[in-house]
Design a protein around this motif. Structure first.
Motif, PDB file in Angstrom:
ATOM      1  N   CYS A 260      -1.751  -2.162  -3.126  1.00 36.25           N
ATOM      2  CA  CYS A 260      -0.862  -1.031  -2.845  1.00 36.25           C
ATOM      3  C   CYS A 260       0.593  -1.455  -3.050  1.00 36.25           C
ATOM      4  O   CYS A 260       0.991  -2.544  -2.632  1.00 36.25           O
ATOM      5  CB  CYS A 260      -1.084  -0.587  -1.411  1.00 36.25           C
TER       6      CYS A 260
ATOM      7  N   LEU B 166       3.198  -0.347  -1.618  1.00 38.38           N
ATOM      8  CA  LEU B 166       3.977  -0.361  -0.373  1.00 38.38           C
ATOM      9  C   LEU B 166       3.607  -1.522   0.538  1.00 38.38           C
ATOM     10  O   LEU B 166       4.474  -2.256   1.008  1.00 38.38           O
ATOM     11  CB  LEU B 166       3.749   0.940   0.401  1.00 38.38           C
ATOM     12  N   CYS B 167       2.285  -1.696   0.785  1.00 43.68           N
ATOM     13  CA  CYS B 167       1.886  -2.671   1.812  1.00 43.68           C
ATOM     14  C   CYS B 167       1.029  -3.810   1.265  1.00 43.68           C
ATOM     15  O   CYS B 167       0.724  -4.756   1.997  1.00 43.68           O
ATOM     16  CB  CYS B 167       1.127  -1.958   2.934  1.00 43.68           C
TER      17      CYS B 167
ATOM     18  N   CYS C 266      -4.190   3.986  -1.315  1.00 45.80           N
ATOM     19  CA  CYS C 266      -4.289   2.903  -0.337  1.00 45.80           C
ATOM     20  C   CYS C 266      -5.043   3.345   0.915  1.00 45.80           C
ATOM     21  O   CYS C 266      -4.742   4.365   1.508  1.00 45.80           O
ATOM     22  CB  CYS C 266      -2.867   2.467   0.079  1.00 45.80           C
TER      23      CYS C 266
ATOM     24  N   CYS D 243      -2.193   3.062   3.891  1.00 46.47           N
ATOM     25  CA  CYS D 243      -1.084   4.023   3.862  1.00 46.47           C
ATOM     26  C   CYS D 243      -1.560   5.475   3.808  1.00 46.47           C
ATOM     27  O   CYS D 243      -0.875   6.382   4.258  1.00 46.47           O
ATOM     28  CB  CYS D 243      -0.182   3.780   2.657  1.00 46.47           C
TER      29      CYS D 243
HETATM   30 ZN   LIG Z   1      -0.543   0.662   1.416  1.00 45.22          ZN
END
Ligand SMILES: [Zn+2]
Ligand SMILES: [Zn+2]
Length: 286
Positions: free
Chosen positions: A241, A243-244, A281, A284
């Motif tokens: 992902c 973002l994370c 994800c 998320c």
């Molecule tokens: Zn994520």
């Protein structure tokens, strides 16, 4: 290029078709591989299933293409075969959108190679409709590209049977529709688009795109021995992902394997991204 020409140049490639697929396939293979594409005069592909549903396909798309290729090699005694197989249905990711998945297969018995080209297109007129009048029939016909695209007329009752296929003439269409409506207690008939390549220029174009993919697949040669058709044999999910960093189900890597030598290589997924959109994800966007 030299390498590929060494494999295929000046060989005869037997195309297992009776629906004029050579129109889409032959020019591409002849110009890129240097083969001479030939079509056997009396090859019956209907034995391997029909789109109108009167003969069931014996197996899945790839297996059916393999059976056609094997049959044409048996019949002609040649060593190089091309077979193609289409499949129509809802798009795997987009509900309510029809799609055409075309597969073009090369089998080379001399070099023990099997190479596959594929293309998934939403550009298809694959449709079927119950109609109750000649006016309905003409409206359907117009909406699916008739008369450049052929139609199938079936009786509209539960025990459907085919009254005509490959119809590209309005008078003939209306005559068959009258027969079908007259036979039906509910004045119903079924119209379908004829998906055989020679009656469906839209499908013919998708077969050409699958052939281009086959040409690309053949052009990927083994980095170690140069054998054509260095192809992905396994997908590994886990693209992180963006973002994370949590691994998603999207492809992180693919394992490529040579068909001739033991060489293998792990390469990134062919989507061209190094991270996944957070909408994929599980953390998320659960
Ligand atoms: Zn994520
Ligand atoms: Zn190799």
């Amino acid at each position: 290029m030299t390498q590929r020409l060494d494999f295929f140049a000046n060989r005869v490639a037997m195309l297992a078709t009776m629906h004029r697929k050579e129109q889409a396939i032959a020019p591409l293979l002849e110009s890129h591989l240097g083969v001479n594409v030939a079509v056997p005069s009396d090859f019956d592909t209907d034995a391997f299933g029909t789109f109108a549903g009167d003969i069931k396909r014996p197996s899945d798309q790839l297996t059916t293409a393999r059976l056609k290729a094997a049959a044409v090699l048996r019949q002609t005694g040649e060593s190089l075969a091309i077979a193609s197989e289409g499949s129509f249905g809802p798009h795997p990711q987009i509900p309510f959108v029809a799609c055409d998945r075309e597969l073009v297969l090369l089998i080379d018995r001399t070099h023990q190679l099997e190479i596959v080209g594929e293309y998934l297109s939403t550009d298809t007129n694959y449709r079927s409709q119950i109609i109750h009048s000649p006016a309905d029939a003409l409206a359907f016909a117009e909406s699916v590209g008739f008369p450049q695209h052929g139609l199938v007329v079936k009786s509209g009752e539960a025990d459907e049977h085919i009254l005509g296929k490959g119809i590209t003439d309005a008078d003939k269409l209306l005559a068959l529709v009258e027969v079908a409506l007259g036979q039906s207690p509910h004045r119903a008939a079924r119209l379908e688009t004829d998906m055989r390549a020679l009656y469906n220029p839209t499908r013919m174009a998708v077969i050409a795109q699958a052939t281009e993919d086959l040409v690309r697949a053949i052009a990927r040669s083994c980095p170690d021995c140069g054998c054509p058709g260095f192809s992905a044999v396994k997908q590994f999910p886990g693209l992180p992902c963006s973002l994370c960093g949590t691994p998603t189900l999207l492809t992180l890597a693919q394992l490529y394997r040579c068909q001739r030598c033991p060489f293998e290589q792990r390469l990134p997924g062919d989507h061209g991204f190094s991270t996944a959109d957070p909408s994929y994800c599980p953390y998320c966007n659960p």
